[in-house]
Design a protein around this motif. Structure first.
Motif, short mmCIF file in Angstrom:
data_model
loop_
_atom_site.label_atom_id
_atom_site.label_comp_id
_atom_site.label_asym_id
_atom_site.label_seq_id
_atom_site.Cartn_x
_atom_site.Cartn_y
_atom_site.Cartn_z
N ILE A 122 0.85 -1.20 0.00
CA ILE A 122 0.00 0.00 0.00
C ILE A 122 0.89 1.25 0.00
O ILE A 122 1.80 1.40 0.82
CB ILE A 122 -1.01 0.02 1.16
CG1 ILE A 122 -0.36 -0.06 2.53
CG2 ILE A 122 -2.04 -1.08 1.02
CD1 ILE A 122 -1.34 0.24 3.66
N ALA A 123 0.59 2.14 -0.95
CA ALA A 123 1.44 3.31 -1.17
C ALA A 123 1.39 4.28 0.02
O ALA A 123 2.35 5.02 0.27
CB ALA A 123 1.01 4.01 -2.46
N ASN A 160 -1.47 1.08 -11.66
CA ASN A 160 -0.42 1.94 -11.09
C ASN A 160 -0.92 2.84 -9.96
O ASN A 160 -1.65 3.80 -10.21
CB ASN A 160 0.19 2.77 -12.22
CG ASN A 160 0.74 1.88 -13.33
OD1 ASN A 160 0.90 0.68 -13.14
ND2 ASN A 160 1.03 2.47 -14.48
N PRO A 161 -0.52 2.56 -8.70
CA PRO A 161 -1.07 3.30 -7.58
C PRO A 161 -0.42 4.67 -7.37
O PRO A 161 0.73 4.87 -7.73
CB PRO A 161 -0.75 2.39 -6.39
CG PRO A 161 0.49 1.68 -6.79
CD PRO A 161 0.40 1.49 -8.28
N LEU A 162 -1.20 5.55 -6.75
CA LEU A 162 -0.75 6.91 -6.42
C LEU A 162 -1.19 7.20 -5.00
O LEU A 162 -2.34 6.95 -4.64
CB LEU A 162 -1.44 7.91 -7.36
CG LEU A 162 -1.42 9.38 -6.92
CD1 LEU A 162 -0.03 9.98 -7.10
CD2 LEU A 162 -2.43 10.18 -7.72
N SER A 163 -0.28 7.71 -4.18
CA SER A 163 -0.69 8.21 -2.86
C SER A 163 -0.08 9.59 -2.61
O SER A 163 1.07 9.85 -2.98
CB SER A 163 -0.26 7.26 -1.73
OG SER A 163 -0.59 7.82 -0.47
N ILE A 164 -0.87 10.45 -1.98
CA ILE A 164 -0.40 11.75 -1.50
C ILE A 164 -0.92 11.88 -0.07
O ILE A 164 -2.11 11.65 0.17
CB ILE A 164 -0.93 12.92 -2.37
CG1 ILE A 164 -0.37 12.80 -3.79
CG2 ILE A 164 -0.57 14.27 -1.74
CD1 ILE A 164 -0.86 13.84 -4.76
N ARG A 172 -6.36 13.54 11.53
CA ARG A 172 -5.30 12.65 11.03
C ARG A 172 -5.00 13.07 9.59
O ARG A 172 -5.85 13.65 8.92
CB ARG A 172 -5.75 11.19 11.10
CG ARG A 172 -5.71 10.66 12.54
CD ARG A 172 -5.64 9.18 12.61
NE ARG A 172 -4.41 8.61 12.06
CZ ARG A 172 -4.08 7.32 12.13
NH1 ARG A 172 -4.89 6.48 12.73
NH2 ARG A 172 -2.96 6.87 11.61
N PRO A 173 -3.77 12.80 9.10
CA PRO A 173 -3.42 13.32 7.77
C PRO A 173 -4.42 12.93 6.69
O PRO A 173 -5.01 11.85 6.74
CB PRO A 173 -2.07 12.66 7.49
CG PRO A 173 -1.54 12.21 8.79
CD PRO A 173 -2.71 12.01 9.71
N LEU A 174 -4.61 13.84 5.76
CA LEU A 174 -5.37 13.48 4.55
C LEU A 174 -4.48 12.52 3.78
O LEU A 174 -3.31 12.83 3.53
CB LEU A 174 -5.65 14.75 3.73
CG LEU A 174 -6.42 14.56 2.42
CD1 LEU A 174 -7.09 15.88 2.03
CD2 LEU A 174 -5.55 14.09 1.27
N VAL A 175 -5.01 11.35 3.43
CA VAL A 175 -4.21 10.37 2.69
C VAL A 175 -5.02 9.86 1.50
O VAL A 175 -5.92 9.02 1.66
CB VAL A 175 -3.79 9.17 3.56
CG1 VAL A 175 -2.87 8.25 2.77
CG2 VAL A 175 -3.10 9.62 4.84
N LEU A 176 -4.71 10.39 0.34
CA LEU A 176 -5.28 9.80 -0.87
C LEU A 176 -4.39 8.62 -1.23
O LEU A 176 -3.17 8.76 -1.32
CB LEU A 176 -5.29 10.84 -2.00
CG LEU A 176 -5.85 10.31 -3.33
CD1 LEU A 176 -7.35 10.06 -3.25
CD2 LEU A 176 -5.56 11.28 -4.47
N ASP A 177 -4.96 7.45 -1.38
CA ASP A 177 -4.17 6.25 -1.72
C ASP A 177 -5.02 5.38 -2.62
O ASP A 177 -5.97 4.76 -2.16
CB ASP A 177 -3.78 5.50 -0.44
CG ASP A 177 -2.87 4.32 -0.76
OD1 ASP A 177 -2.29 4.29 -1.86
OD2 ASP A 177 -2.72 3.44 0.11
N MET A 178 -4.68 5.35 -3.89
CA MET A 178 -5.61 4.75 -4.85
C MET A 178 -4.92 4.02 -5.99
O MET A 178 -3.85 4.42 -6.45
CB MET A 178 -6.48 5.85 -5.45
CG MET A 178 -5.67 7.04 -5.97
SD MET A 178 -6.67 8.23 -6.86
CE MET A 178 -6.54 7.59 -8.52
N GLY A 233 -5.19 8.05 -18.52
CA GLY A 233 -4.13 9.07 -18.67
C GLY A 233 -3.24 9.13 -17.44
O GLY A 233 -2.00 9.18 -17.55
N LEU A 234 -3.84 9.06 -16.25
CA LEU A 234 -3.04 9.14 -15.02
C LEU A 234 -2.15 7.90 -14.88
O LEU A 234 -0.97 8.00 -14.53
CB LEU A 234 -3.98 9.29 -13.81
CG LEU A 234 -3.32 9.52 -12.47
CD1 LEU A 234 -2.43 10.76 -12.48
CD2 LEU A 234 -4.37 9.66 -11.36
N ALA A 235 -2.71 6.71 -15.19
CA ALA A 235 -1.92 5.47 -15.10
C ALA A 235 -0.72 5.53 -16.04
O ALA A 235 0.38 5.10 -15.70
CB ALA A 235 -2.79 4.26 -15.42
#
Ligand SMILES: NC(=O)c1ccc[n+]([C@@H]2O[C@H](COP(=O)([O-])OP(=O)(O)OC[C@H]3O[C@@H](n4cnc5c(N)ncnc54)[C@H](O)[C@@H]3O)[C@@H](O)[C@H]2O)c1
Length: 350
Positions: A122-123, A160-164, A172-178, A233-235
């Motif tokens: 997990i990213a 292809n995963p992306l996390s910010i 708690r931190p905002l965590v985009l993880d997808m 496009g993002l992948a």
């Protein structure tokens, strides 16, 4: 379906000992175990202990190398090009993130490409390291080709995963993880393993490229990108940043995590951190985050919803619940782990 609940500490201990028996050092094994158990704690079961057999096998048959440290092959003040040496992805990823965080304290930001990488789980586990240091974290990886590009029928992209992750003051931190597929493919593998007969129709296509609700056909076919051409496009951009820029293999050419035990995967990662304090005082930014997230939380819920969540909130909430009540594992996963424990001489806790 009957489920068994076990504590995170018990599962982490079992997993660490099993991975040591497969050949990893104690520190590497604990790092991988932490990432897998964290996935289960957060309800991201597709990236949890259901994958332990494959991680252990990849170490045991030598396609994932123990005892590897990331090697910097080229550098600029805010950029590192790193050879991951076919070490375990979680272990290499964490060390690279530590390097980026250290540099970002001096330079304001630092990013790294990694080649010769292996599946990093997990990213969020990397981006949250930066958030814990008052920085914004970024993590991306490519993955085996399981997803069609929009309009295509052959899988040539990974999910292809992306996390910010972003520090958020009292929250708690905002965590985009997808994943960039509608859902991670592991969710279909798990659905098939648990004997489920249907999945939503926007998850995958059959081998002819038609949308399907059958998990078995979906596994023979391919995943669909989220949001149509935008997810595609993002992948593709992730593949270019992690592999095009690092020398790793692109998704279309990486080796299959589940089936190829003869070749290293040679995935690519792109990891990094922005140091907020170099842009504005951290407490001021955190107050701004509290306002922004407070506005999201105050948004009136739509019919059928009880509240609005911000990214990462649901997973953090589940983590807290499962830390208290234990992690629920289904019978198929329990059976697999019990058998695996027997194979590696580490008894699965009953
Ligand atoms: N290493 C790899 O090769 C790989 C590949 C694919 C996915 N993954 C991992 O799989 C995991 C699962 O990915 P996914 O795309 O299936 O996750 P998901 O669809 O469950 O969630 C994606 C994001 O949306 C947010 N979210 C979900 N529902 C929400 C709501 N109602 N309100 C606000 N935010 C909401 C989540 O917090 C999360 O940040 C991730 O941890 C990802 O890193 C890893």
């Amino acid at each position: 379906m009957s489920q068994t609940r076990l504590s995170a500490a018990t599962l982490k201990d079992f997993t660490t000992r099993l991975l040591q028996s497969a050949g990893l050092s104690a520190a590497e094994a604990a790092c991988l175990a932490g990432n897998l158990v964290l996935a289960n704690l957060r309800g991201v079961d597709s990236h949890g202990l259901m994958r332990l057999r494959t991680y252990a096998t990849r170490v045991k048959c030598g396609v994932v190398k123990p005892g590897v440290a990331p090697r910097v092959v080229r550098e600029a003040p805010a950029f590192l090009a790193i050879d991951g040496g076919n070490g375990n992805g979680m272990w290499i990823g964490r060390q690279v993130m530590e390097l980026c965080i250290g540099r970002a304290k001096e330079t304001g930001a630092c990013f790294a490409t990694v080649n010769n990488g292996n599946h990093f789980g997990i990213a969020a586990s990397f981006t949250e390291m930066a958030a814990a240091e008052g920085m914004i974290g970024l993590a991306m990886s490519n993955a085996g080709a399981t997803m069609v590009p929009t309009g295509g029928r052959k899988p040539i992209l990974g999910a292809n995963p992306l996390s910010i992750a972003i520090p958020s003051g009292k929250y708690r931190p905002l965590v985009l993880d997808m994943a960039t597929s509608t859902v991670a493919q592991g969710k279909i593998i798990l659905a098939a393993k648990e004997g489920k007969k249907t999945i939503p129709s926007d998850w995958a296509v059959d081998p002819e490229g038609n949308p399907t609700t059958d998990p078995e056909l979906a596994l023979k076919g391919a995943m669909l990108p989220f949001g149509g051409a935008k997810g595609y496009g993002l992948a593709l951009i992730i593949d270019i940043l992690v592999a095009g820029l690092s020398g790793a293999l692109t998704s279309a050419h990486t080796r299959n995590f589940w089936k190829d035990f003869e070749h290293p995967q040679n995935l690519g990662f792109f990891l990094g951190a922005w140091n907020i304090a170099s842009i504005m005082p951290l407490p001021e930014f955190e107050r701004r985050m509290e306002t922004i997230l407070g506005e999201m939380k105050a948004c009136p819920p739509a019919p059928g919803h009880t509240e609005v969540f911000y990214p990462g909130e649901i997973e953090h909430r589940r983590e807290a619940e499962n830390l208290r009540g234990g992690i629920a594992l289904g019978p198929a996963v329990i059976e697999d782990l019990t058998k695996l424990g027997g194979e590696y001489g580490v008894a699965f806790p009953s």
